[in-house]
Design an enzyme around this catalytic site. Structure first.
Site, mmCIF file in Angstrom:
data_model
loop_
_atom_site.group_PDB
_atom_site.id
_atom_site.type_symbol
_atom_site.label_atom_id
_atom_site.label_comp_id
_atom_site.label_asym_id
_atom_site.label_seq_id
_atom_site.Cartn_x
_atom_site.Cartn_y
_atom_site.Cartn_z
ATOM 1 N N GLN A 54 -13.173 116.900 64.416
ATOM 2 C CA GLN A 54 -12.302 118.335 63.058
ATOM 3 C C GLN A 54 -12.917 118.393 62.265
ATOM 4 O O GLN A 54 -12.993 119.208 61.457
ATOM 5 C CB GLN A 54 -11.776 116.860 62.570
ATOM 6 C CG GLN A 54 -9.815 116.073 63.265
ATOM 7 C CD GLN A 54 -8.680 115.385 63.079
ATOM 8 O OE1 GLN A 54 -8.643 114.343 63.256
ATOM 9 N NE2 GLN A 54 -8.893 116.052 61.517
ATOM 10 N N ARG B 204 -2.661 112.027 57.800
ATOM 11 C CA ARG B 204 -2.665 112.975 56.979
ATOM 12 C C ARG B 204 -2.163 112.627 55.731
ATOM 13 O O ARG B 204 -1.556 112.361 55.411
ATOM 14 C CB ARG B 204 -0.950 113.757 57.803
ATOM 15 C CG ARG B 204 -1.279 115.111 58.098
ATOM 16 C CD ARG B 204 0.606 114.569 59.357
ATOM 17 N NE ARG B 204 0.682 116.105 58.997
ATOM 18 C CZ ARG B 204 1.015 116.947 60.525
ATOM 19 N NH1 ARG B 204 1.881 116.274 61.049
ATOM 20 N NH2 ARG B 204 1.760 118.538 60.660
ATOM 21 N N CYS B 205 -3.161 111.794 55.380
ATOM 22 C CA CYS B 205 -2.836 110.925 54.067
ATOM 23 C C CYS B 205 -3.540 110.953 52.672
ATOM 24 O O CYS B 205 -3.836 111.410 51.542
ATOM 25 C CB CYS B 205 -3.725 109.590 53.963
ATOM 26 S SG CYS B 205 -5.442 109.849 54.057
ATOM 27 N N GLU C 160 -0.344 117.933 54.740
ATOM 28 C CA GLU C 160 0.238 116.697 55.024
ATOM 29 C C GLU C 160 1.151 116.735 53.494
ATOM 30 O O GLU C 160 1.572 115.415 53.761
ATOM 31 C CB GLU C 160 -0.759 115.939 54.520
ATOM 32 C CG GLU C 160 -2.180 116.217 55.409
ATOM 33 C CD GLU C 160 -3.396 115.574 55.014
ATOM 34 O OE1 GLU C 160 -4.343 114.849 55.480
ATOM 35 O OE2 GLU C 160 -3.957 116.326 54.002
#
Lengths: 782, 288, 167
Positions: free
Chosen positions: A220, A366-367, A736
């Protein structure tokens, strides 16, 4: 292009250009890549959570026909590669040397002509282990006399990793001293896992003739990875090319550097042939970057119905290595956003991190850098406070919301929220839900012995890292870029420093160029992921692509438009000030027939420019965000509980999101629905657990539960739009928001169904068994 | 993810298959649906020397009523059962179990008989067919025999089948003109094993229960019959009291363990609740 | 069974199978999973591997028209059969209604589950041309998606069903 044709820029639900290859099965994921002479790497993983390695015998494995090499930590140590630095300033074993420190840790790697053969050989490696006590909780880890997990680190005499705090202790203590009520909540955000459908992996191709390493890798953040590879492996950075191809999901799982990448690259370097490492699902779940695992204690000081203070103590279980990716100045990510959507004058957040005998990680799934944990805590605390003070949970929130006129809002822990209108999002959600009607129905149902619960969560996110002086990872400033080049015939190529894993950048970023320059999105090709051909950046995670690279794209487009204006003036024989920009063309004021399209101007940039002007029509922009952006929203969930089994079913799920300006509403909604599903899954079923010996339960999809279409609720979406005042497009990022806000909404709903009987808390995952136990205790079971 | 090597045989007849099994002693496994065996082989929890693929053998894929029995052949897939009208009505326990096995794609390949031979204590068919009083038809070079399911399940993943035997059909006795049943399964999601499963299969004799079959999934070392509950219902009228009493007895018969699916107390309670609900449903469907 | 000096154990097997309408033959290891045969032997990389316990459905293909998880079959088992993968869903040069539906309704994000999901959807519509939402969700409950939350996938299938009705 017809003069009146609308430019499909920001705000259009343009269908995705990337679909064309995926729906034909022509995606280019790393495992689709085959290179001549390619070998395959398989790992031997530790069965023990904590054990000393007394010996490793690889002779039987090496003798298998088709095996080219068997690599151990000892061999890597000779090349200084047995340990590598992590993104959080710690070190991590590439292959175990002295000890294994979590079940599933990589112990040896077999490189063979096929993965099948490699696996045959892995079975033939003999390792002698001396098991040690497995530390499976951070509480045990921090006990006096607990075995030291990282005894290989000089100066490490315990299992403590960090202390970090935010806010003002004195002001908070005063608030609590003067409170007329204090509400407390102890809660655990369990370990879960991003589990993208495509596991991690790479094809490492170190060319023996040129010395250039081309690594196709599930990354990523390809540029950051390249720099770290250069430092770790001692390879010159210009001789490393990382190509992150199509990614089958990321969700933060593909941000860390894993032993597989290092072993495959080292193997390719030493053997002189490409080496492919394909992680299997067990490897993915048992060893790669998990998420959450935060033990949290929160207290609210209340005075006259208002929250006057927030105190939080948090203990983080980081696993065996501190390997998270998070801004270096924040050991607990952005957890200190924990004041959430509320105007809380004083807050004090104390955090501590510990090592345990589990896989390393924590920042993932997705924090938004631990905002999921923070948002969960405050939304559960506020819900509890509502019950304890006898106030409707919606009313309690509204009484304490930060008001629109307070923005930009400086929070008690140092954030400056850019914009928001929390009550508006809340009101819309309630209207869509039919809240008042449902509360009446809930009461009537209760009389009939039916248990219905209504849960809300009003979250505020913080994304878009970030301002370079404040936000860096491993020292690398979190600025991202965009490089745009317009060709003579008016088509463009946009190169980004970020990397989509399904968010649709090839479509949405083209829309940004369309908006700024009047080219249609299909005339703009977006490229990402190849470090040889894209500008530097820190990649896609923490919802930062739109806030950072999106801003860079807008800014570079504007630079190009500024030059285009000069060329237009030259072509139209007018002064720049006499030109207006409208719908993709420069028009002479008062003479609408005298205009030039961006395509005309592009051609001129190569054929007919003013004397003294540099040719070409292009630019690169690295954007340094002045601030973070703060998306927000309200989610409202209605559940019904089966009193015989404790099973809860979602009847309604309404989600109102405000992420500022939406570039592609269709894609934004897709992101939200995906996040809501993950949030639901975390609340309901996802769990990585450990028994007392450190055996991991949740290392495959039999035990790690991902909901199917059958369990997943239907979502009703709504929006409010409160633009970010500092972002060039007014956009905030949204990837997110739903995982941040949703879990509390679901848990609040189940608790709400039982709150009248005194139930205040249920721990995630809220299994039917836990609900049943609560029903039993409350005398509500069938 | 990568199985160990094996030899592969795809015989065209049962006799050929038996002959191959004899050759390998206990080193060969029969491959029918493969939806339990192949996952074990991929993780190398099972590494047979040979696979005997019986999918090409004709005549094993029918569901038919025959001589007082409903016979389900060895190659009948879960999906076939899901779609079969023969299982509706009096064999409702089977019709209701079928769609709850695993997930819809696995159901296209997995077989009922294979599931019985695999004997997973969390396997659903075991309970449904125990409740239905079924028996397994088994062939070997020595001839054919039938094994009542009670005697088939010995322990977790262990049956009384010999290595040289192939199960060719499961046979369910005709429950009489008025019968009904259902299978209730508590699963955390589609495709999960049962937290608790309860199979109920009732035959009625005029107004009272003739035979009651109640079997439990996931609450013991194998699929369990709740025999005292069954005995309490046999010859009794089905009403609120007898239903509640039977449900209590079924709960007592369960041997649940606490694990990630829930505590033992929880599972025992679900047995009671599901037995009650199952008996009511069986009564409804039989009356219809 | 004991090995004798004369008898060698045979771990390979010929297979002839029609894949997407084209006959393919190979001598392969008997242990080669169908998904690896498709991806590596035949180079059809559209079918994906997402797990190791037969749960996720990313590997779903049609064998004689029936959806199966190709990670849980050996390639030798499809000898003599017809296999359809995602690459074979579309008519020449075009897109099937299911493929079009996924695109129009934003039924995919990362695309990894999409081939298996579309194969399952295609099989559903062949059997049930006008499914309810419940029937759609039931039919795809053997296919996991992490990105979309399934709602747009349902819409994609409904789109394809409607397109099918138009004829």
């Amino acid at each position: 292009m017809a003069a009146t044709e609308e430019i499909r820029g920001v705000g259009h639900s343009v269908k995705r250009v990337e679909d064309a290859r995926f729906i034909r099965g022509k995606g280019n994921y790393f495992d689709d890549i085959t290179l001549p002479g390619m070998l395959h790497l398989e790992f031997l993983r530790s069965p023990y959570a904590h054990a000393r390695i007394s010996s490793i015998d690889t002779s039987r494995a090496e003798a298998v026909d088709g095996v080219v090499a068997v690599v151990t930590g000892e061999l890597l140590a000779q090349h200084n590669l047995a340990w590598m630095p992590t993104l959080s300033g710690d070190t991590q074993a590439v292959l175990a040397t002295d000890k294994v420190r979590f079940q599933g840790q990589e112990v040896a790697a077999v490189i063979a002509e096929s993965a099948y053969i490699a696996k045959d050989a892995v079975e033939l490696i003999d390792v002698d282990y001396e098991p040690l006590e497995a530390i499976t909780t951070p509480q045990r880890a921090l006990e006096e006399g607990a075995p030291v997990i990282r005894d290989e680190k000089e100066g490490q005499t315990d299992n403590h990793i960090y202390d970090w705090e935010a806010g003002d202790k004195e002001a908070t203590d005063r608030a609590f001293a003067e409170a007329d009520k204090v509400v407390e909540l102890d809660t655990f955000y369990p370990r879960c896992h991003p589990a993208p459908l495509e596991c991690c992996g790479c094809v490492a191709d170190v060319n023996p003739a040129t010395g250039k390493a081309t690594i196709y890798m599930t990354s990523q953040a390809p540029h950051a990875h390249r720099t770290l590879f250069a430092i770790v492996a001692g390879l010159p950075e210009h001789k490393i090319r990382i190509i992150s191809p199509d990614l089958g999901g990321g969700f933060g799982n593909k941000v860390p550097i894993y032993p597989g990448y290092v072993c495959a690259t080292a193997a390719s370097l030493l053997i002189g042939r490409p080496v492919k490492w394909v992680e299997d699902r067990t490897g993915n779940l048992i060893s790669t970057g998990f998420a959450r695992d935060y033990h949290m204690h929160g207290e609210l000081a209340l005075k006259g119905g208002r929250i006057t203070g927030l105190r939080v103590k948090m203990l983080s279980d980081n696993g065996a290595f501190f390997s998270d990716a998070q801004p270096t100045k924040c050991k607990a990510g952005l957890f200190h956003i924990v004041t959430g959507s509320y105007d809380i004058p004083a807050a004090h957040v104390v955090t501590e991190g510990a090592y345990t005998n589990k896989a390393p990680g924590g920042v993932a799934y997705r924090c938004s850098f631990r905002v999921t944990e923070a948002s969960y805590l405050i939304e559960r605390l506020v819900q509890t406070a509502a019950y304890e003070t006898g106030v409707d949970p919606v009313e309690f929130r509204k009484q304490n919301f930060i008001k629109p006129e307070q923005f930009p809002y400086k929070s008690a822990t140092g954030f400056t929220y850019d914009s928001g209108d929390y009550a508006a999002a809340m009101d819309l959600a309630l209207e869509k839900l039919g809240y008042d009607e449902l509360r009446r129905e809930q009461e009537e149902a209760r009389a009939e012995g039916k248990l219905i619960g209504i849960g809300v969560a009003s979250f505020t996110e913080v994304v878009g890292a970030g301002h370079g002086a404040d936000y860096d990872i491993a020292g690398l400033r979190m600025n991202d870029g965009a490089e745009l080049r317009i060709h003579p015939t008016g088509k463009a190529v946009l190169k980004l420093s970020v990397k989509s894993q399904g968010q649709g950048h090839e479509t949405t970023f083209a829309q940004i160029v369309a908006e700024e320059l009047g080219l249609q999105p299909e005339d703009v090709e977006v490229q990402e992921g190849d470090t040889d051909n894209t500008p530097y950046g820190l990649g896609t995670y923490a919802s930062r692509s739109t806030p950072v690279s999106g801003a860079a794209t807008a800014m570079v487009s504007r630079r190009i438009r500024a030059k285009a204006q000069k060329i237009a003036a030259h072509l139209l024989e007018a002064s720049e000030d006499d030109l207006e920009w409208e719908n993709g063309r420069f028009v002479v004021k008062g003479a609408p027939e005298k205009s030039k399209t961006i395509a005309d101007i592009a051609f001129a940039a190569y054929t007919n420019i003013p004397e003294g002007m540099e040719g070409g029509l292009e630019g690169v922009y690295y954007y340094d965000p002045p601030n973070m952006t703060y998306p927000f929203g309200t989610y409202a969930v209605v559940v019904e509980i089966d009193r015989g089994t404790g099973v809860w079913k979602v009847r309604r799920c309404v989600a109102v999101d405000d992420c500022g300006v939406r570039i592609n509403p269709m894609i934004v909604e897709g992101q939200i629905m995906g996040g809501l599903t993950e949030g639901f899954a975390i609340a309901a079923m996802e769990l990585i657990d450990f028994d007392e010996d450190g055996n991991c339960i949740g290392a495959n999809f039999v035990d790690y539960l991902i909901p199917t279409a059958w369990e997943t609720p239907t979502f009703e979406l709504g929006e409010t739009v409160t633009p970010s005042p500092h972002h060039p497009l007014g956009a905030k990022g949204v990837g997110e928001s739903a995982t941040v806000g949703a879990p509390a909404a679901f848990v609040n709903a189940v608790v709400d169904a039982l709150a009248h009987a005194g139930v205040r808390n249920l721990e995630m995952p809220v299994t039917s068994g836990k609900v049943w136990a609560a029903l039993q205790e409350a005398n509500l079971a069938e | 993810m990568y199985p160990a090597r094996f030899e592969y045989h795809a015989p065209a007849s049962v006799d050929d298959a038996l002959e191959i099994l004899e050759r390998y002693g206990d080193e060969a496994k029969v491959l029918a649906g493969g939806q339990s065996l192949i996952p074990l082989m991929k993780l190398r929890f099972a590494s047979p020397q040979a696979l005997v693929d019986i999918n090409r053998i004709q005549g094993l894929d029918s569901i038919q009523e025959d001589d007082g029995f409903l016979s389900i052949g060895a190659l009948v897939r879960h999906k076939d059962c899901e779609r079969s009208e023969a299982l509706q009505g009096r064999f409702g326990v089977l019709a209701d179990a079928a769609p709850q096995i695993s997930d819809p794609i696995v159901r296209n390949r997995g077989t009922v008989v294979g599931s019985l031979a695999h004997a997973d204590p969390q396997g659903d068919w075991g309970s449904a067919l125990l409740a239905a009083g079924a028996q397994l038809e088994v062939v070997s070079s020595g001839g054919t025999r039938t094994i009542p399911l009670d005697e088939l399940f010995v322990g977790p993943f262990t049956t009384s089948l010999q290595p040289n035997e192939i199960a060719t059909a499961v046979q369910i006795p005709d429950p009489g003109a008025r019968a009904g049943g259902t299978y209730l399964k508590l699963e955390r999601k589609v495709g999960d094993y049962a937290t608790v499963g309860v199979a109920v299969h009732l035959s009625f004799d005029n107004g009272t229960v003739g035979r009651a079959g109640i079997a439990l999934t996931g609450v013991g070392p194998r699929n369990l019959r709740a025999e005292t509950a069954e005995a309490a219902l046999a010859g009794a009228e089905l009403n609120d009291d007898t239903i509640k009493a039977a449900a209590e007895l079924a709960a007592e018969a369960a041997q649940p363990r606490s694990d990630e699916r829930g505590s033992a107390d929880y599972k025992r309670s679900v047995v009671r609740v599901f037995t009650e609900r199952g008996l009511r449903k069986a009564a409804e469907t039989a009356a219809a | 069974m004991t090995e004798t000096a004369v008898e060698t154990r045979r771990f390979t097997h010929p297979v002839t199978v029609t894949v997407n309408g084209v006959a393919r033959s190979a001598e392969i290891e008997t242990r080669l999973l169908l998904v690896h045969f498709l991806r590596e032997t035949l180079g059809l990389t559209g079918t994906h591997v997402g797990c190791d316990t037969t749960n996720c459905g990313a590997c779903t293909v049609l064998v004689n028209g029936t959806p199966v998880k190709s990670c849980t079959m050996f390639a030798v088992q499809v000898d003599g059969s017809e296999v359809t993968t995602v690459e074979g869903l579309a008519p020449a040069g075009g897109l099937s209604p299911v493929q079009e539906g996924f695109h129009v309704e934003h039924g995919l994000q990362c695309g990894f589950c999409t081939p298996g999901m579309m194969v399952a959807a295609t099989a559903l519509l062949a059997e049930n041309p006008d499914p309810s939402e419940e029937e759609i969700r039931w039919a795809i409950s053997g296919n996991i998606c992490r990105c979309t939350g399934y709602q747009n996938i349902v819409k994609a299938v409904q789109y394809a069903a409607a397109k099918g009705k138009e004829g």
